[in-house]
Scaffold this motif. Structure first.
Motif, short mmCIF file in Angstrom:
data_model
loop_
_atom_site.label_atom_id
_atom_site.label_comp_id
_atom_site.label_asym_id
_atom_site.label_seq_id
_atom_site.Cartn_x
_atom_site.Cartn_y
_atom_site.Cartn_z
N MET A 108 0.85 -1.18 0.00
CA MET A 108 0.00 0.00 0.00
C MET A 108 0.88 1.23 0.00
O MET A 108 2.02 1.20 0.47
N LEU A 109 0.34 2.30 -0.54
CA LEU A 109 1.06 3.58 -0.58
C LEU A 109 0.23 4.62 0.15
O LEU A 109 -1.00 4.68 -0.03
N ILE A 110 0.90 5.45 0.94
CA ILE A 110 0.27 6.62 1.54
C ILE A 110 1.03 7.82 1.01
O ILE A 110 2.19 8.05 1.37
N ALA A 111 0.39 8.56 0.11
CA ALA A 111 0.97 9.79 -0.45
C ALA A 111 0.26 10.95 0.22
O ALA A 111 -0.97 10.96 0.33
N TYR A 112 1.03 11.95 0.67
CA TYR A 112 0.39 13.05 1.39
C TYR A 112 1.16 14.34 1.19
O TYR A 112 2.36 14.35 0.91
N LEU A 113 0.42 15.44 1.36
CA LEU A 113 1.00 16.78 1.39
C LEU A 113 0.58 17.41 2.70
O LEU A 113 -0.60 17.36 3.07
N SER A 114 1.55 17.98 3.40
CA SER A 114 1.25 18.57 4.70
C SER A 114 2.09 19.82 4.90
O SER A 114 3.30 19.80 4.69
N TYR A 115 1.46 20.91 5.27
CA TYR A 115 2.18 22.13 5.64
C TYR A 115 2.22 22.29 7.16
O TYR A 115 3.24 22.58 7.73
N SER A 116 1.07 22.09 7.82
CA SER A 116 0.98 22.32 9.26
C SER A 116 1.44 21.11 10.07
O SER A 116 1.70 21.25 11.26
N GLY A 117 1.49 19.95 9.44
CA GLY A 117 1.85 18.72 10.15
C GLY A 117 0.66 17.84 10.45
O GLY A 117 0.82 16.66 10.76
N ASN A 118 -0.56 18.36 10.36
CA ASN A 118 -1.74 17.56 10.68
C ASN A 118 -1.96 16.43 9.68
O ASN A 118 -2.29 15.31 10.06
N THR A 119 -1.81 16.72 8.39
CA THR A 119 -2.01 15.67 7.38
C THR A 119 -0.89 14.64 7.48
O THR A 119 -1.14 13.44 7.35
N GLU A 120 0.32 15.09 7.75
CA GLU A 120 1.43 14.15 7.95
C GLU A 120 1.17 13.25 9.16
O GLU A 120 1.38 12.03 9.10
N GLU A 121 0.70 13.83 10.24
CA GLU A 121 0.39 13.06 11.44
C GLU A 121 -0.71 12.03 11.15
O GLU A 121 -0.63 10.88 11.61
N THR A 122 -1.70 12.42 10.37
CA THR A 122 -2.77 11.49 10.00
C THR A 122 -2.21 10.36 9.13
O THR A 122 -2.52 9.18 9.35
N ALA A 123 -1.36 10.71 8.17
CA ALA A 123 -0.73 9.70 7.31
C ALA A 123 0.09 8.71 8.14
O ALA A 123 0.03 7.50 7.92
N GLU A 124 0.84 9.21 9.09
CA GLU A 124 1.67 8.34 9.94
C GLU A 124 0.80 7.43 10.81
O GLU A 124 1.15 6.27 11.04
N LEU A 125 -0.32 7.95 11.28
CA LEU A 125 -1.22 7.13 12.08
C LEU A 125 -1.86 6.04 11.22
O LEU A 125 -1.97 4.88 11.65
N ILE A 126 -2.26 6.38 10.00
CA ILE A 126 -2.80 5.38 9.08
C ILE A 126 -1.73 4.32 8.81
O ILE A 126 -2.03 3.12 8.83
N GLN A 127 -0.50 4.75 8.57
CA GLN A 127 0.59 3.81 8.33
C GLN A 127 0.75 2.85 9.52
O GLN A 127 0.84 1.63 9.34
N LYS A 128 0.78 3.39 10.71
CA LYS A 128 0.94 2.59 11.92
C LYS A 128 -0.17 1.55 12.04
O LYS A 128 0.08 0.37 12.34
N LYS A 129 -1.40 1.96 11.78
CA LYS A 129 -2.55 1.05 11.89
C LYS A 129 -2.51 -0.03 10.81
O LYS A 129 -2.84 -1.18 11.07
N LEU A 130 -2.10 0.33 9.60
CA LEU A 130 -2.01 -0.65 8.52
C LEU A 130 -0.91 -1.67 8.80
O LEU A 130 -1.10 -2.87 8.59
N ILE A 131 0.23 -1.21 9.27
CA ILE A 131 1.33 -2.12 9.60
C ILE A 131 0.92 -3.07 10.72
O ILE A 131 1.22 -4.26 10.68
N ALA A 132 0.17 -2.56 11.70
CA ALA A 132 -0.30 -3.40 12.80
C ALA A 132 -1.23 -4.51 12.29
O ALA A 132 -1.33 -5.57 12.91
N LYS A 133 -1.87 -4.27 11.15
CA LYS A 133 -2.75 -5.29 10.55
C LYS A 133 -2.01 -6.16 9.54
O LYS A 133 -2.62 -6.94 8.83
#
Length: 139
Positions: free
Chosen positions: A1-26
């Motif tokens: 799977m790929l998670i592509a993201y654009l983030s200026y404030s860090g919120n979208t990056e934080e969401t992408a990293e959380l999605i990554q963490k949850k996918l890896i856990a599965k």
């Protein structure tokens, strides 16, 4: 799977990293791609692609995300879109809506109010479950 993201404030990056963490856990294999920074990707290498963005200006999709869409060159049928925003603005996460429609995504776009912490994390869990149900069907 790929998670592509654009983030200026860090919120979208934080969401992408959380999605990554949850996918890896599965048990998923996940690659991260920073839109506008990392080299181009080959979309055919991924069972599912997640695209994360914020909404810019008056409900617009950021130019870097538009460039990424053009870089892909076609509309893959495995794109799941998420984004972050602030509900105090009238165009809350409108870029998510636009991209979800553009890709004719199988999944409703995930909209996160600023940071993915707290109750927002439950929204991510529910949304990912819907995406992963599709992946299980094609596996």
């Amino acid at each position: 799977m790929l998670i592509a993201y654009l983030s200026y404030s860090g919120n979208t990056e934080e969401t992408a990293e959380l999605i990554q963490k949850k996918l890896i856990a599965k048990g998923a294999s996940v690659e991260m791609h920073r839109i506008g920074i990392d080299p181009p990707i080959n979309p055919s290498h991924y069972d599912v692609m997640f695209m994360g963005t914020f909404t810019w200006d008056n409900g617009s999709t950021p130019d870097e995300v538009k460039d990424f869409v053009l870089e892909i060159g076609y509309k893959p049928d495995n794109m799941a879109v998420f984004g972050t925003g602030d509900t105090q603005f009238p165009f809350f996460c409108q870029a998510v809506d636009r991209l979800t429609r553009f890709y004719e995504s199988k999944w409703q776009g995930l909209k996160i109010e600023q940071s993915p912490r707290g109750s927002q994390e439950i929204k991510i869990d529910r949304w990912l479950e819907g995406v992963l149900q599709y992946v299980r069907r094609i596996a």
